[in-house]
Design a protein around this motif. Structure first.
Motif, PDB file in Angstrom:
ATOM      1  N   ARG A  27       0.821  -1.212   0.000  1.00 26.62           N
ATOM      2  CA  ARG A  27       0.000   0.000   0.000  1.00 26.62           C
ATOM      3  C   ARG A  27       0.854   1.260   0.000  1.00 26.62           C
ATOM      4  O   ARG A  27       0.337   2.362  -0.199  1.00 26.62           O
ATOM      5  N   LEU A  60       2.140   1.653  -4.659  1.00 26.35           N
ATOM      6  CA  LEU A  60       0.988   1.090  -5.369  1.00 26.35           C
ATOM      7  C   LEU A  60       1.366   0.528  -6.728  1.00 26.35           C
ATOM      8  O   LEU A  60       0.732  -0.399  -7.224  1.00 26.35           O
ATOM      9  N   LEU A  86      -7.349   0.066  -5.687  1.00 24.56           N
ATOM     10  CA  LEU A  86      -6.838   1.304  -5.110  1.00 24.56           C
ATOM     11  C   LEU A  86      -5.808   1.940  -6.030  1.00 24.56           C
ATOM     12  O   LEU A  86      -5.808   3.175  -6.219  1.00 24.56           O
ATOM     13  N   TYR A 123      -3.272   9.937   2.391  1.00 17.93           N
ATOM     14  CA  TYR A 123      -4.270   9.030   2.973  1.00 17.93           C
ATOM     15  C   TYR A 123      -4.181   7.632   2.358  1.00 17.93           C
ATOM     16  O   TYR A 123      -4.423   6.627   3.023  1.00 17.93           O
ATOM     17  N   SER A 124      -3.814   7.570   1.056  1.00 16.28           N
ATOM     18  CA  SER A 124      -3.657   6.266   0.402  1.00 16.28           C
ATOM     19  C   SER A 124      -2.503   5.495   1.014  1.00 16.28           C
ATOM     20  O   SER A 124      -2.547   4.268   1.121  1.00 16.28           O
ATOM     21  N   SER A 165      -3.697   5.789   6.338  1.00 16.40           N
ATOM     22  CA  SER A 165      -5.015   6.361   6.649  1.00 16.40           C
ATOM     23  C   SER A 165      -5.093   6.699   8.128  1.00 16.40           C
ATOM     24  O   SER A 165      -5.799   6.046   8.898  1.00 16.40           O
ATOM     25  N   ARG A 183     -10.794   7.057  -1.335  1.00 15.84           N
ATOM     26  CA  ARG A 183     -10.855   6.983   0.129  1.00 15.84           C
ATOM     27  C   ARG A 183     -11.621   5.742   0.577  1.00 15.84           C
ATOM     28  O   ARG A 183     -11.203   5.042   1.524  1.00 15.84           O
ATOM     29  N   SER A 232     -11.969   2.920  -1.077  1.00 15.89           N
ATOM     30  CA  SER A 232     -11.139   1.750  -1.367  1.00 15.89           C
ATOM     31  C   SER A 232     -10.023   1.605  -0.344  1.00 15.89           C
ATOM     32  O   SER A 232      -9.703   0.493   0.099  1.00 15.89           O
ATOM     33  N   ARG A 233      -9.445   2.751   0.087  1.00 14.41           N
ATOM     34  CA  ARG A 233      -8.390   2.689   1.111  1.00 14.41           C
ATOM     35  C   ARG A 233      -8.939   2.219   2.455  1.00 14.41           C
ATOM     36  O   ARG A 233      -8.289   1.454   3.176  1.00 14.41           O
ATOM     37  N   ASP A 234     -10.140   2.644   2.798  1.00  9.16           N
ATOM     38  CA  ASP A 234     -10.750   2.196   4.055  1.00  9.16           C
ATOM     39  C   ASP A 234     -11.042   0.698   4.024  1.00  9.16           C
ATOM     40  O   ASP A 234     -10.832  -0.007   5.030  1.00  9.16           O
ATOM     41  N   GLN A 288      -7.819  -1.157   4.529  1.00 11.95           N
ATOM     42  CA  GLN A 288      -7.366  -1.131   5.919  1.00 11.95           C
ATOM     43  C   GLN A 288      -8.083  -2.183   6.753  1.00 11.95           C
ATOM     44  O   GLN A 288      -7.496  -2.792   7.652  1.00 11.95           O
TER      45      GLN A 288
END
Length: 591
Positions: free
Chosen positions: A79, A82, A145, A185-186, A189, A231, A233-235, A238
Motif C-alpha cells: 500500500r 501502489l 486502489l 491518505y492512500s 489512513s 478513500r 477503497s483505502r478504508d 485497511q
C-alpha cells in the motif's frame, strides 16, 4: 571294510536323529542372535538418516517462517508503493506457498511422523490457506486502489489545466492540497490525514458551484468523485489489513516446530537405548563365545581321539579326491578351449578389418591405372596409322603412370606378405624399423584423414626374434593409438638403442587413461570398450609376446594428454620365443 571303520559308520548311523535336532537348535540360536544384532544395528543406523532429515526439516520450517515474515512485510509495503508493490507481493506469496507445501510433501516432509505433528501441521495449513484466500481479496482491492490513484492523478492534471480553475489561485492551491492529502491518505489512513482531507474536500466542493463553465464543473466533479472512491477503497483495504493480524500463522508454525523437535528428541532417546542394549548384548555374546570356545576345546580333544579311527578311511577319501581332480582338470581343459575360441574369433574379426584396409588401398592405384589405360585405348583408336612424336611422348607418360600404380599395388601386397611372415614364425634376425614401416602400410586406411605419423628412427642392429609376432605387436599398438585419437591427431614413433637393448616408443595425443585403467590393461579380458566392441585380449597377447622375447613393455598415460607405450627388446634374444601356428600370426586390432 575294517572293524574300526565299521564302528565309525555304526556311530554315525546310530544317532542321526539326536544329532540333527541338536544342529537345528544350534542353527536356530545362531539365527536368533544374528537377527537381534541386525535389528539393533538397523535401529542405530537409522539415527544418522533421521539426523540428516532433521536438519533439512528445521531448514524448511525456518524458510517457512522467513517467507511468512516477508509476506507480512510485503502486505504492508504494497500500500506504500501502489505501482511496484503488487509484483513484490505476488513473489512473496509464491515463496510462502512453496515453503508451506514443502512442509507436507517429500521425503523430508513432516506429514505422517506422528499424530501430534499431523495435528499441528493441519492447523498451520488451515491458517496458511486462510491467509492465502484473504490475500486474493487483498490483491484485488489493492489493484483497485492503484487504479483509483492513477485516475485521480489524471483527473487532477485535467482539472488544473482548465483555464477557469487555473485562474483562481485559491482554488488551484486547494485542489493541489487535496491531491496531496488523498495521496497521503492512500499511504497511511491516519485520523489527522482524514480530517485534513475532509476540510479540503469540502472547500473544493463548495468552489465547484461558483464555477461558470460546465466543463470546469464537470472536471472538478469527476475529480471529487475519484477522491471519494479512492478513500473508500483505502478504508476497505485497511479493514483487510486488520484481518491479516488475526491470522496467527507465525504462532502456528512455532507450535509445529516445537512438536516436531519433541518428536525428534524422542527418536534420539530411543536410539540411545538401543545403543546401550547393543553394548550389553555384545558383552553377553562375548561371554557366550567364551563358553563355546571351552566346549569346542573339549570337542576337539574328542575329535583327536576319533581321528585315529578315521585314518583307515583315507584310501576312500583319496579316491574321491582323484575323481574331483580329474573333473577339475577336464573343466580347466574346457576353459582353455573356450579361451582359444575367443582368441580365434577376435583374430577372424581383425582379419576382416585388415583385408578391408588392404582392399581400400589397392582400389586407389587401380583406379587411375585403369583410367590411363582407357585413355590410351581411345587415343590409339583415333590416331589411325600415323603417330607423331608428341603423341608417343604422351603415351610414354601415361604408361609410366600405369606402371607406377601397378608398382604401388605390388609394394602393398609384398608388405602384407612380409607382415604375416608365416614362414618366419621362429626366431630370425629382423630389422625393427622395416617391421614398423610394414605395420604402418597395413593400417594406412586407419591413419589418414587427420592422423599424422612422425617417424624418428635410429640406426638399429638386427635382433633375433619371431618377426610375425613383433609385427603383430606394432600393428596392435599403432591401431590402439589411432582409435584413442578418434580419427585426428599425431602418432610419434621413436626407435633407439640403449646398451644391449633396442627400444620402440609409440606415443599418441589421444584421450589417455587414468591410473586404475593403466593397472589392468595387460590383464586378459579387460577392456574399456562397450560390449561387443572388444574382447580385452589384444594387449594381454602383446604382453605375452614381449615377455616370450625376453623384453618388457611399459605404459605412461594421463587423461586428456595421450599415451606412450615403450617396448624394450634384447638385441641377442636369449629367451625362448614361443612357437606359434599360422592362425596366431593374425593381428589383433582395436583392443
Amino acid at each position: 571294510m575294517t572293524g574300526s571303520t565299521q564302528n565309525i559308520y555304526h556311530r554315525k548311523l546310530s544317532a542321526p536323529k539326536g544329532f540333527s535336532m541338536q544342529r537345528m537348535l544350534v542353527l536356530l540360536a545362531i539365527s536368533l542372535a544374528l537377527g537381534l544384532i541386525v535389528f539393533l544395528l538397523w535401529k542405530m543406523l537409522r539415527n544418522p538418516l533421521e539426523t540428516g532429515l532433521h536438519v533439512i526439516r528445521l531448514e524448511q520450517i525456518d524458510s517457512a517462517a522467513k517467507a511468512d515474515i516477508e509476506l507480512n512485510q510485503q502486505i504492508l509495503r504494497a500500500r506504500l508503493a501502489l505501482e511496484s508493490g503488487a509484483r513484490e507481493l505476488e513473489l512473496a506469496r509464491e515463496r510462502f506457498d512453496v515453503t508451506q507445501n514443502s512442509l507436507r510433501s517429500g521425503q523430508a516432509g513432516l506429514g505422517g511422523l506422528n499424530a501430534d505433528i499431523d495435528e499441528a501441521l493441519a492447523h498451520y495449513g488451515e491458517q496458511a490457506s486462510e491467509k492465502l484466500s484473504l490475500l486474493n481479496e487483498y490483491s484485488a482491492r489493492l489493484a483497485r486502489l492503484a487504479q483509483y490513484f492513477s485516475v485521480m492523478r489524471v483527473a487532477g492534471i485535467s482539472v488544473l489545466n482548465v483555464p477557469e480553475v487555473n485562474s483562481s489561485e485559491r482554488l488551484r492551491k486547494n485542489i493541489m492540497a487535496m491531491l496531496q492529502g488523498a495521496t497521503a491518505y492512500s499511504i497511511q489512513s491516519a485520523p489527522d490525514n482524514a480530517y485534513l482531507l475532509d476540510e479540503l474536500y469540502a472547500e473544493v466542493s463548495a468552489a465547484t458551484e461558483q464555477l461558470a463553465s460546465d466543463a470546469a464543473r464537470g472536471a472538478l466533479g469527476h475529480l471529487l468523485e475519484t477522491v471519494t472512491l479512492l478513500r473508500q477503497s483505502r478504508d476497505d483495504l485497511q479493514k483487510l489489513i486488520s484481518q491479516f493480524d488475526q491470522i496467527a500463522t507465525g504462532p502456528s508454525l512455532q507450535t509445529l516446530q516445537y512438536t516436531y523437535e519433541n518428536h525428534f528428541q524422542g527418536l534420539q532417546n530411543t536410539a540411545s537405548r538401543y545403543r546401550q542394549t547393543l553394548a550389553v548384548y555384545a558383552v553377553a555374546l562375548l561371554l557366550a563365545f567364551g563358553l563355546i570356545a571351552v566346549r569346542l576345546r573339549s570337542s576337539f580333544s574328542a575329535l583327536d581321539s576319533a581321528n585315529n579311527e578315521l585314518q583307515d578311511t583315507n584310501s576312500n577319501l583319496e579316491q574321491i579326491v582323484d575323481k574331483r581332480t580329474q573333473a577339475l582338470s577336464r573343466a580347466l581343459d574346457d576353459l582353455k578351449m573356450q579361451q582359444g575360441q575367443l582368441i580365434q574369433s577376435e583374430k577372424m574379426a581383425s582379419l576382416g578389418q585388415m583385408v578391408a584396409g588392404v582392399a581400400h588401398e589397392i582400389n586407389t592405384p587401380l583406379g587411375y591405372a585403369s583410367s590411363n589405360v582407357e585413355i590410351i585405348r581411345e587415343s590409339m583408336q583415333g590416331m589411325g596409322q600415323e603417330v607423331d612424336a608428341e603423341s608417343l611422348e604422351e603415351f610414354d607418360v601415361l604408361l609410366a603412370d600405369v606402371e607406377y600404380g601397378l608398382n604401388q599395388i605390388s609394394e602393398l601386397v609384398m608388405s602384407l606378405k612380409d607382415f604375416s611372415r608365416v614362414d618366419r614364425s621362429q626366431s630370425q634376425l629382423f630389422d625393427l624399423n622395416a617391421g614398423i614401416d610394414t605395420a604402418l602400410k597395413i593400417c594406412n586406411s586407419q591413419l589418414k584423414d587427420g592422423i599424422n605419423v612422425d617417424r624418428n628412427f635410429a640406426d638399429l642392429p638386427e635382433i633375433s626374434c619371431a618377426p610375425s609376432q613383433l609385427n603383430q605387436v606394432f600393428l596392435n599398438l599403432i591401431n590402439n593409438a589411432a582409435q584413442a585419437m578418434d580419427g585426428r591427431g599425431l602418432i610419434q614413433i621413436t626407435t633407439r638403442q640403449v646398451g644391449e637393448n633396442v627400444e620402440v616408443a609409440i606415443r599418441d595425443n589421444g584421450s589417455g587413461m587414468d591410473q586404475d585403467t593403466q593397472a589392468h590393461i595387460f590383464e586378459p579380458f579387460f577392456t574399456t570398450k562397450a560390449v561387443g566392441k572388444g574382447t580385452g585380449l589384444g594387449l594381454s597377447i602383446v604382453f605375452r609376446i614381449i615377455e616370450d622375447h625376453g623384453g618388457t613393455i611399459t605404459v605412461e598415460s594421463e587423461l586428456g594428454m595421450g599415451t606412450e607405450f615403450v617396448v624394450r627388446l634384447p638385441i641377442k634374444n636369449l629367451a625362448k620365443v614361443a612357437d606359434v601356428t599360422p592362425a596366431d600370426d593374425v593381428v589383433l586390432l582395436g583392443e
